[in-house]
Scaffold this motif. Structure first.
Motif, PDB file in Angstrom:
ATOM      1  N   VAL A 139      46.825  35.281  48.909  1.00 33.50           N
ATOM      2  CA  VAL A 139      46.755  33.973  48.260  1.00 33.50           C
ATOM      3  C   VAL A 139      45.323  33.450  48.369  1.00 33.50           C
ATOM      4  O   VAL A 139      44.748  33.404  49.454  1.00 33.50           O
ATOM      5  N   GLN A 140      44.738  33.043  47.245  1.00 33.99           N
ATOM      6  CA  GLN A 140      43.338  32.618  47.248  1.00 33.99           C
ATOM      7  C   GLN A 140      43.156  31.200  47.767  1.00 33.99           C
ATOM      8  O   GLN A 140      42.307  30.946  48.613  1.00 33.99           O
ATOM      9  N   ASP A 141      43.925  30.279  47.240  1.00 37.85           N
ATOM     10  CA  ASP A 141      43.791  28.883  47.651  1.00 37.85           C
ATOM     11  C   ASP A 141      44.740  28.598  48.802  1.00 37.85           C
ATOM     12  O   ASP A 141      45.913  28.252  48.602  1.00 37.85           O
ATOM     13  N   ASP A 187      51.444  30.555  42.039  1.00 38.34           N
ATOM     14  CA  ASP A 187      51.830  30.372  40.643  1.00 38.34           C
ATOM     15  C   ASP A 187      51.473  28.939  40.225  1.00 38.34           C
ATOM     16  O   ASP A 187      50.324  28.552  40.297  1.00 38.34           O
ATOM     17  N   ASN A 188      52.467  28.141  39.832  1.00 40.30           N
ATOM     18  CA  ASN A 188      52.173  26.763  39.442  1.00 40.30           C
ATOM     19  C   ASN A 188      52.702  25.745  40.452  1.00 40.30           C
ATOM     20  O   ASN A 188      52.976  24.594  40.115  1.00 40.30           O
ATOM     21  N   TYR A 189      52.826  26.180  41.711  1.00 43.68           N
ATOM     22  CA  TYR A 189      53.316  25.317  42.782  1.00 43.68           C
ATOM     23  C   TYR A 189      52.175  24.957  43.734  1.00 43.68           C
ATOM     24  O   TYR A 189      51.349  25.809  44.083  1.00 43.68           O
ATOM     25  N   ILE A 220      48.025  27.631  38.733  1.00 41.81           N
ATOM     26  CA  ILE A 220      47.037  26.615  39.078  1.00 41.81           C
ATOM     27  C   ILE A 220      46.109  27.193  40.139  1.00 41.81           C
ATOM     28  O   ILE A 220      46.517  28.015  40.954  1.00 41.81           O
ATOM     29  N   SER A 221      44.833  26.775  40.118  1.00 39.81           N
ATOM     30  CA  SER A 221      43.883  27.348  41.071  1.00 39.81           C
ATOM     31  C   SER A 221      42.592  26.537  41.081  1.00 39.81           C
ATOM     32  O   SER A 221      42.225  25.907  40.079  1.00 39.81           O
ATOM     33  N   THR A 222      41.879  26.593  42.216  1.00 41.57           N
ATOM     34  CA  THR A 222      40.502  26.100  42.289  1.00 41.57           C
ATOM     35  C   THR A 222      39.523  27.252  42.133  1.00 41.57           C
ATOM     36  O   THR A 222      38.330  27.047  42.219  1.00 41.57           O
ATOM     37  N   MET A 280      41.989  20.960  40.248  1.00 45.31           N
ATOM     38  CA  MET A 280      42.323  22.351  39.971  1.00 45.31           C
ATOM     39  C   MET A 280      42.258  22.613  38.468  1.00 45.31           C
ATOM     40  O   MET A 280      42.070  21.699  37.666  1.00 45.31           O
ATOM     41  N   CYS A 281      42.453  23.873  38.124  1.00 46.31           N
ATOM     42  CA  CYS A 281      42.569  24.270  36.732  1.00 46.31           C
ATOM     43  C   CYS A 281      43.989  24.779  36.497  1.00 46.31           C
ATOM     44  O   CYS A 281      44.532  25.518  37.333  1.00 46.31           O
ATOM     45  N   GLY A 282      44.571  24.385  35.377  1.00 45.49           N
ATOM     46  CA  GLY A 282      45.867  24.912  34.977  1.00 45.49           C
ATOM     47  C   GLY A 282      45.691  25.994  33.922  1.00 45.49           C
ATOM     48  O   GLY A 282      44.912  25.823  32.976  1.00 45.49           O
TER      49      GLY A 282
END
Length: 514
Positions: A123-125, A141-143, A166-168, A183-185
């Motif tokens: 997991v990155q973030d 994922d998107n959580y 979602i992610s930074t 974050m970015c979606g």
């Protein structure tokens, strides 16, 4: 995870030697190195785990806290320079292994405690909650989730149903009070749709910027330390919207844009509490790499230090309780495959602190003895990325975590281990710096039957108080409290208090029983 036998003997040896080194160190050397001279690295044998040594060139105490080869794991090292390795009360540390495992260590004894569940591998973030020492936030994922470090129970704080992911981009952080994150979606093919700011306290997305038609890729996105700005690095040096580095306010109004996006960087606070971007940039005219400071609120920038382009570097502004300093780690780049004392360059293969005021003031702490590139591994395809030291400091800047392969077995992940450089004596002797013991601060009554708490402390100034619940959700943010905390409107339960006066950090558990 297999670990070598005799750990208790190792720890006992560590404590005895630590005491000896501490006494010797505190009575022998009290000042950091502050010049800009070349200081060649001494040829030291790789230390054993838990055996502290005194860096002979910088007077700091360093201890190796892992032995990945003996433990049959793929290296042990910091997650990244921009991520805080210590939790909010510095009782625990989070490290990584080469396969993506998340490792938890004791923040004081540096003993391995456990590996988080395999579902979090890679997991990155993933990062400590800024205010609650027991919680770790992560995206999947998107959580946007939180996991209790002790029970390992996972709670979903928000599901972003408009996006598949979602992610930074692995380099963003929450605001210091734990309330905001940018974050970015993405869609199912990892194409960017929106940049957005999520307010944890309101449990709501409070602003968005649609980028589906303008942005195909970028390097990272993050909220600023105080939550006032969103910063996006597009990893290029092009002038114009959605290029270089772009700074927005919280509602995505553009504050400024600069074509500076190729360097390593971090967001921090200067000594006046101003939110800044620290970023390195190569200048072809002078053939030097500059470490620059950019104020987020305007276009003001100053150069802090210039160094040789023969090596690369990372910056860490995670010492939020020591504002005004950035921690830098340099490492030899692919063009410099050999070195010796005669050709050693200033700040080469070093970990040091750099003042953000433009004075060029430095505090130099250690050589990290690591090398990613060598004559036998001369390119990124054959070298070990994790051998970059990726130094990151604790909140007070008194301890620095870095990774090192000690220039041994440079083609193997298992050669990289984690080291702690303790510079508390050097810092406290050179400036007015103190950390009050949390046990000396009395918060009463606790538990409270009416939700009213009082503070009692001789010197700690209670302000900028953040209260979170057991999931890490921000319940209350207060400023300039007058010794009384009112939680009368909250329901019965356990809550966590975090306060920071710029140099002192306070974390307390509160209980409301109605």
């Amino acid at each position: 995870m297999p670990f070598e036998t005799g750990r208790k003997k190792e720890l006992m040896k560590f404590f005895i030697l630590s005491l000896f080194v501490f006494l010797l160190y505190n009575y022998s050397f009290t000042q950091p190195i502050t010049n800009h001279n070349a200081i060649p690295q001494t040829n030291l044998s790789q230390p054993q785990r838990y055996v502290p040594y005194n860096d002979p060139m910088f007077n700091s105490t360093v201890v190796r806290i892992s032995n990945a080869l003996a433990d049959n794991i793929e290296g042990t090292f910091p997650d990244y320079s921009k991520r805080q390795a210590w939790n909010s009360n510095e009782s625990l540390m989070m490290l990584r292994s080469g396969n993506g495992d998340v490792l938890i260590y004791n923040g004081t004894t540096y003993q391995y405690i456990k590996t988080l569940p395999s579902s979090l591998t890679g997991v990155q973030d993933i990062f400590w909650h800024p205010a609650n020492p027991l919680l770790i936030n992560f995206t999947m994922d998107n959580y946007f989730n939180v996991i209790d470090e002790q029970s390992l129970n996972v709670t979903t704080l928000h599901t972003f149903s408009n996006y598949a992911y979602i992610s930074t981009r692995a380099e963003g952080n929450m605001s210091n009070n734990g309330r905001y994150i940018a974050m970015c979606g993405y869609d199912v093919n990892w194409n960017p749709i929106d940049f957005f700011v999520y307010d944890v306290m309101l449990d709501a997305v409070i602003s968005t910027l649609n980028v589906s038609a303008t942005v195909s890729s970028f390097d990272w996105i993050s909220i600023s330390p105080l939550g006032n700005f969103v910063v996006v690095d597009y990893a290029d040096e092009t002038v114009g919207p959605f290029h270089g580095v772009e700074v927005y306010d919280q509602q995505f109004n553009v504050i400024w844009q600069k074509p500076i996006g190729y360097g390593h960087s971090d967001l921090g606070l200067d000594s006046n509490g101003i939110e800044v971007l620290i970023m390195d940039k190569y200048d072809g005219d002078s053939n030097l790499t500059y470490i620059n400071k950019y104020n987020l609120a305007d276009t003001n920038q100053i150069s802090l230090l210039s160094i040789s382009p023969e090596f690369d570097l990372h910056e860490s502004c995670r010492s939020m309780s020591r504002p005004g300093w950035v921690y830098v780690s340099t490492f030899d780049y692919v063009g410099r495959l050999t070195d010796d004392s005669a050709s050693w360059l200033p700040f080469e293969d070093e970990v040091f602190a750099l003042k953000m005021d433009g004075s060029g003031s430095v505090q130099r702490f250690a050589h990290h003895h690591s090398r990613r590139f060598s004559p036998t591994t001369p390119n990124s395809g054959n070298s070990v990325y994790f051998a970059e030291p990726h130094a990151t400091a604790n909140r007070t800047g008194t301890k620095i975590l870095f990774g090192s392969n000690w220039r041994l077995n440079m083609q193997s992940d298992t050669s990289v281990d984690a080291y702690i450089c303790d510079v508390s004596a050097l810092i406290t002797s050179s400036e007015n710096f103190s950390v009050e013991n949390n046990n000396e601060i009395n918060i009463y009554p606790n538990p409270s039957s009416d939700g009213l708490f009082k503070f009692q402390s001789s010197s700690f100034k209670i302000k900028n108080v953040v209260i979170t619940d057991i999931t890490g959700r921000v319940i209350i943010t207060l400023y300039n409290t007058q010794g009384i905390l009112n939680l009368s409107d909250v329901k019965s339960g356990i809550y966590f208090l975090n306060s920071n006066d710029g140099k002192n950090v306070l974390n307390k558990k509160l209980q409301v029983i109605k």
